[in-house]
Motif scaffolding. Sequence first.
Motif, PDB file in Angstrom:
ATOM      1  N   THR A 244       0.860  -1.176   0.000  1.00 28.39           N
ATOM      2  CA  THR A 244       0.000   0.000   0.000  1.00 28.39           C
ATOM      3  C   THR A 244       0.900   1.231   0.000  1.00 28.39           C
ATOM      4  O   THR A 244       2.121   1.120   0.162  1.00 28.39           O
ATOM      5  CB  THR A 244      -0.921   0.024   1.238  1.00 28.39           C
ATOM      6  OG1 THR A 244      -0.105   0.008   2.418  1.00 28.39           O
ATOM      7  CG2 THR A 244      -1.864  -1.160   1.248  1.00 28.39           C
ATOM      8  N   ALA A 245       0.311   2.390  -0.153  1.00 28.87           N
ATOM      9  CA  ALA A 245       1.101   3.625  -0.171  1.00 28.87           C
ATOM     10  C   ALA A 245       1.895   3.752   1.129  1.00 28.87           C
ATOM     11  O   ALA A 245       1.322   3.812   2.211  1.00 28.87           O
ATOM     12  CB  ALA A 245       0.182   4.834  -0.353  1.00 28.87           C
ATOM     13  N   GLY A 246       3.189   3.732   1.004  1.00 31.85           N
ATOM     14  CA  GLY A 246       4.051   3.936   2.167  1.00 31.85           C
ATOM     15  C   GLY A 246       4.376   2.691   2.976  1.00 31.85           C
ATOM     16  O   GLY A 246       5.113   2.779   3.953  1.00 31.85           O
ATOM     17  N   HIS A 247       3.841   1.526   2.588  1.00 38.15           N
ATOM     18  CA  HIS A 247       4.093   0.306   3.370  1.00 38.15           C
ATOM     19  C   HIS A 247       4.275  -0.919   2.477  1.00 38.15           C
ATOM     20  O   HIS A 247       3.607  -1.057   1.454  1.00 38.15           O
ATOM     21  CB  HIS A 247       2.927   0.014   4.319  1.00 38.15           C
ATOM     22  CG  HIS A 247       2.747   1.045   5.364  1.00 38.15           C
ATOM     23  ND1 HIS A 247       1.860   2.086   5.237  1.00 38.15           N
ATOM     24  CD2 HIS A 247       3.346   1.216   6.567  1.00 38.15           C
ATOM     25  CE1 HIS A 247       1.918   2.855   6.306  1.00 38.15           C
ATOM     26  NE2 HIS A 247       2.820   2.356   7.133  1.00 38.15           N
ATOM     27  N   ARG A 248       5.154  -1.816   2.925  1.00 36.98           N
ATOM     28  CA  ARG A 248       5.239  -3.159   2.364  1.00 36.98           C
ATOM     29  C   ARG A 248       4.416  -4.055   3.284  1.00 36.98           C
ATOM     30  O   ARG A 248       4.370  -3.833   4.498  1.00 36.98           O
ATOM     31  CB  ARG A 248       6.689  -3.652   2.346  1.00 36.98           C
ATOM     32  CG  ARG A 248       7.570  -2.900   1.369  1.00 36.98           C
ATOM     33  CD  ARG A 248       8.971  -3.511   1.292  1.00 36.98           C
ATOM     34  NE  ARG A 248       9.646  -3.573   2.583  1.00 36.98           N
ATOM     35  CZ  ARG A 248      10.413  -2.603   3.100  1.00 36.98           C
ATOM     36  NH1 ARG A 248      10.576  -1.484   2.437  1.00 36.98           N
ATOM     37  NH2 ARG A 248      10.994  -2.749   4.268  1.00 36.98           N
ATOM     38  N   HIS A 249       3.764  -5.054   2.724  1.00 33.71           N
ATOM     39  CA  HIS A 249       2.943  -5.965   3.518  1.00 33.71           C
ATOM     40  C   HIS A 249       3.356  -7.406   3.274  1.00 33.71           C
ATOM     41  O   HIS A 249       3.687  -7.792   2.151  1.00 33.71           O
ATOM     42  CB  HIS A 249       1.453  -5.802   3.173  1.00 33.71           C
ATOM     43  CG  HIS A 249       0.893  -4.493   3.612  1.00 33.71           C
ATOM     44  ND1 HIS A 249       0.295  -4.330   4.842  1.00 33.71           N
ATOM     45  CD2 HIS A 249       0.855  -3.283   3.007  1.00 33.71           C
ATOM     46  CE1 HIS A 249      -0.095  -3.068   4.967  1.00 33.71           C
ATOM     47  NE2 HIS A 249       0.233  -2.415   3.860  1.00 33.71           N
ATOM     48  N   TYR A 250       3.322  -8.166   4.351  1.00 34.05           N
ATOM     49  CA  TYR A 250       3.592  -9.599   4.305  1.00 34.05           C
ATOM     50  C   TYR A 250       2.460 -10.293   5.048  1.00 34.05           C
ATOM     51  O   TYR A 250       1.939  -9.764   6.036  1.00 34.05           O
ATOM     52  CB  TYR A 250       4.931  -9.929   4.962  1.00 34.05           C
ATOM     53  CG  TYR A 250       6.079  -9.210   4.306  1.00 34.05           C
ATOM     54  CD1 TYR A 250       6.748  -9.770   3.225  1.00 34.05           C
ATOM     55  CD2 TYR A 250       6.494  -7.956   4.755  1.00 34.05           C
ATOM     56  CE1 TYR A 250       7.806  -9.107   2.612  1.00 34.05           C
ATOM     57  CE2 TYR A 250       7.539  -7.283   4.151  1.00 34.05           C
ATOM     58  CZ  TYR A 250       8.195  -7.862   3.083  1.00 34.05           C
ATOM     59  OH  TYR A 250       9.238  -7.199   2.480  1.00 34.05           O
TER      60      TYR A 250
END
Length: 168
Positions: A55-61
């Motif tokens: 997402t905008a500004g974040h990596r997600h796992y």
Amino acid sequence: MRTNRKFAVTLAAAVLAGTAGAGVAQASPATGGSVAPSACRPANHTAKITQADNTAGHRHYRVTLTAPSGYEPCELAGSPTDVRFSDHGSDSGVTAGSYGSQGTVVTFGPGHPVHFDIQVPNTGGGAAADEASFTLQAPGGRIPGTSFAEGGLTVAAGTLVGPVQRGA
């Protein structure tokens, strides 16, 4: 006399265990009356880390927990705690906070996988990791023991973990 001593030691241990568990959930089954071990115990499930949509500004796992047949379903709630990350056995120095609603209860067990999100600020850099360790939460408190998930990810200061949700 030997039998009486063993009985007394066993009884004392049971009494102490019963009073020492404040804030610690016993990973009790979601259904009553079963003798199968709880899927919530760390030794009774597996966990895998995979990359999720950023997402905008974040990596997600996504960390997905599964339990093989033969284990009793149990209830989990909120975000895992004591989350730490390591790479080839070396601690990354990054710990994670939590976000989201902590009160939703989900059932976990064979045929009922669950997952939680790891959200990492996209600030550039970060520390490589191939394992996360964490403590699961039940509605009554934390579940004793440490669970481990394997899979590649990059973590950084400000990393947050979301609450456990239904499904893989």
